[in-house]
Scaffold this motif. Structure first.
Motif, mmCIF file in Angstrom:
data_model
loop_
_atom_site.group_PDB
_atom_site.id
_atom_site.type_symbol
_atom_site.label_atom_id
_atom_site.label_comp_id
_atom_site.label_asym_id
_atom_site.label_seq_id
_atom_site.Cartn_x
_atom_site.Cartn_y
_atom_site.Cartn_z
ATOM 1 N N ALA A 29 0.607 -1.009 -0.460
ATOM 2 C CA ALA A 29 0.176 0.239 0.292
ATOM 3 C C ALA A 29 0.751 0.972 0.449
ATOM 4 C CB ALA A 29 -0.948 -0.158 1.325
ATOM 5 N N LEU A 30 1.812 1.516 0.748
ATOM 6 C CA LEU A 30 2.840 2.155 0.899
ATOM 7 C C LEU A 30 3.309 2.511 -0.639
ATOM 8 C CD1 LEU A 30 4.745 1.848 3.809
ATOM 9 C CD2 LEU A 30 3.054 3.690 3.263
ATOM 10 N N ILE A 31 3.697 1.766 -1.261
ATOM 11 C CA ILE A 31 3.906 1.808 -2.663
ATOM 12 C C ILE A 31 3.020 2.367 -4.097
ATOM 13 C CG2 ILE A 31 4.871 0.234 -4.919
ATOM 14 C CD1 ILE A 31 6.692 -0.966 -2.920
ATOM 15 N N VAL A 32 1.493 1.233 -3.552
ATOM 16 C CA VAL A 32 0.332 1.461 -4.368
ATOM 17 C C VAL A 32 0.406 2.645 -4.281
ATOM 18 C CG1 VAL A 32 -1.230 0.778 -5.555
ATOM 19 C CG2 VAL A 32 0.693 -1.103 -4.816
ATOM 20 N N ALA A 33 -0.646 3.112 -3.288
ATOM 21 C CA ALA A 33 -1.449 4.289 -2.924
ATOM 22 C C ALA A 33 0.066 5.713 -3.604
ATOM 23 C CB ALA A 33 -1.664 4.544 -1.657
ATOM 24 N N PRO A 34 0.462 5.859 -3.297
ATOM 25 C CA PRO A 34 1.086 7.813 -4.978
ATOM 26 C C PRO A 34 0.974 7.090 -5.487
ATOM 27 C CG PRO A 34 2.462 6.862 -2.585
ATOM 28 C CD PRO A 34 1.782 5.141 -2.313
ATOM 29 N N LEU A 35 1.676 5.978 -6.136
ATOM 30 C CA LEU A 35 1.538 6.014 -7.296
ATOM 31 C C LEU A 35 -0.014 5.635 -8.146
ATOM 32 C CD1 LEU A 35 2.835 4.207 -10.147
ATOM 33 C CD2 LEU A 35 2.559 2.367 -9.588
ATOM 34 N N VAL A 36 -0.858 5.397 -7.642
ATOM 35 C CA VAL A 36 -2.302 5.289 -7.522
ATOM 36 C C VAL A 36 -2.810 6.625 -7.842
ATOM 37 C CG1 VAL A 36 -5.066 4.565 -6.936
ATOM 38 C CG2 VAL A 36 -3.464 3.200 -7.518
ATOM 39 N N PHE A 37 -2.519 7.906 -6.767
ATOM 40 C CA PHE A 37 -2.632 8.846 -6.563
ATOM 41 C C PHE A 37 -2.218 9.235 -8.306
ATOM 42 C CE2 PHE A 37 -2.292 13.490 -5.045
ATOM 43 C CZ PHE A 37 -2.869 13.673 -4.608
ATOM 44 N N MET A 38 -0.551 9.877 -8.337
ATOM 45 C CA MET A 38 -0.058 10.527 -9.401
ATOM 46 C C MET A 38 -0.736 9.889 -10.584
ATOM 47 S SD MET A 38 1.779 12.142 -8.117
ATOM 48 C CE MET A 38 2.774 13.238 -9.562
#
Length: 99
Positions: free
Chosen positions: A58-67
Motif C-alpha cells: 500500500a505504501l508503494i501503490v497508494a502514491p502511484l495510484v494518486f499520481m
C-alpha cells in the motif's frame, strides 16, 4: 474578448451560446484532487490494516495510484477545455467572416 454575460446568465442560457466549463474547471480540478486523495488514503489505510506485507504494498501503490489518477484527470480536463476553446475561437472566426 470577454463575454459580458454573468455566470448565472451563462448557466441558464438555453441556446448554449456561452460556455461555463472554463470558469469552473479549477473548481472541478480541486474537487477531483480531493476525491482522488481520499481514494489513495483508503488504499493506504486498507493496506496498513491488513498486516506487514500489504502495508508495504500500500505504501508503494497508494502514491502511484494518486499520481496516475491526477495525471489522467488533468489530461482529460485539459482536453475538454481545449475543445471548448476551439469551439469559441471557431465561432469567433465564423462571426467575423459573416460580417
Amino acid at each position: 474578448m470577454a463575454s459580458r454575460k454573468g455566470f448565472f446568465a451563462k448557466l441558464f442560457d438555453l441556446s448554449f451560446s456561452e460556455f461555463i466549463a472554463i470558469q469552473i474547471a479549477g473548481v472541478l480540478y480541486g474537487i477531483g484532487i480531493l476525491f482522488i486523495g481520499l481514494f489513495a488514503l483508503a488504499i493506504l489505510f486498507g493496506g496498513l490494516s491488513q498486516g506487514a506485507l500489504p502495508a508495504i504494498g500500500a505504501l508503494i501503490v497508494a502514491p502511484l495510484v494518486f499520481m496516475l489518477n491526477i495525471i489522467f484527470f488533468r489530461i482529460t480536463l485539459e482536453a475538454f477545455i481545449a475543445s471548448i476553446r476551439t469551439a469559441e475561437n471557431t465561432s469567433r472566426i465564423a462571426g467575423s467572416i459573416n460580417r
